[in-house]
Design an enzyme around this catalytic site. Structure first.
Site, PDB file in Angstrom:
ATOM      1  N   CYS A   1       0.831  -1.210   0.000  1.00  0.00           N
ATOM      2  CA  CYS A   1       0.000   0.000   0.000  1.00  0.00           C
ATOM      3  C   CYS A   1       0.867   1.263   0.000  1.00  0.00           C
ATOM      4  O   CYS A   1       1.587   1.520   0.963  1.00  0.00           O
ATOM      5  CB  CYS A   1      -0.911  -0.058   1.233  1.00  0.00           C
ATOM      6  SG  CYS A   1      -1.711   1.493   1.674  1.00  0.00           S
TER       7      CYS A   1
ATOM      8  N   CYS B   1       0.198   3.752   2.823  1.00  0.00           N
ATOM      9  CA  CYS B   1       0.668   3.146   4.081  1.00  0.00           C
ATOM     10  C   CYS B   1       2.166   3.390   4.246  1.00  0.00           C
ATOM     11  O   CYS B   1       2.637   3.720   5.336  1.00  0.00           O
ATOM     12  CB  CYS B   1       0.394   1.646   4.100  1.00  0.00           C
ATOM     13  SG  CYS B   1      -1.350   1.215   3.961  1.00  0.00           S
TER      14      CYS B   1
END
Length: 105
Positions: free
Chosen positions: A30, A33
């Site tokens: 991600c 993230c």
């Protein structure tokens, strides 16, 4: 205290042992993230002794992700006295996460 990459058992122990726990639900693939990861690390260092910080990989702990209704990542949940009190979805600046903790100390 550094960020704890928590399992279900570790998270349970952290929630029982700490008044304030910030939990970052993430995945290694991600992009957003990865972007907030340094912020989460810095907040963990700055609030050492005042709040605990955990990261939970949704791919490694799918049951935990389901338990907390994680549908998008990153999702950061702030717990106080073992209860989720704030859920934030998406990437935010470091000050945002620090303020989440600060408001509940």
């Amino acid at each position: 205290m550094a960020v704890v990459h928590a399992t279900a058992e570790q998270l349970k122990a952290m929630l029982e042992a700490n008044k304030i726990v910030l939990v970052d639900f993430f995945a290694t693939w991600c992009g957003p993230c990865k972007m907030i990861a340094p912020f989460i690390e810095q907040v963990a260092e700055e609030y050492d002794g005042k709040a605990a910080v955990a990261k939970i990989d949704v791919d490694e702990e799918p049951e935990l992700a389901a338990q907390f209704g994680i549908e998008s990542i990153p999702t950061v949940i702030l717990f106080k006295d073992g209860q989720p009190i704030n859920v934030e979805i998406g990437a935010h600046p470091k000050a945002f996460y620090a303020n989440l903790i600060e408001m509940h100390l």
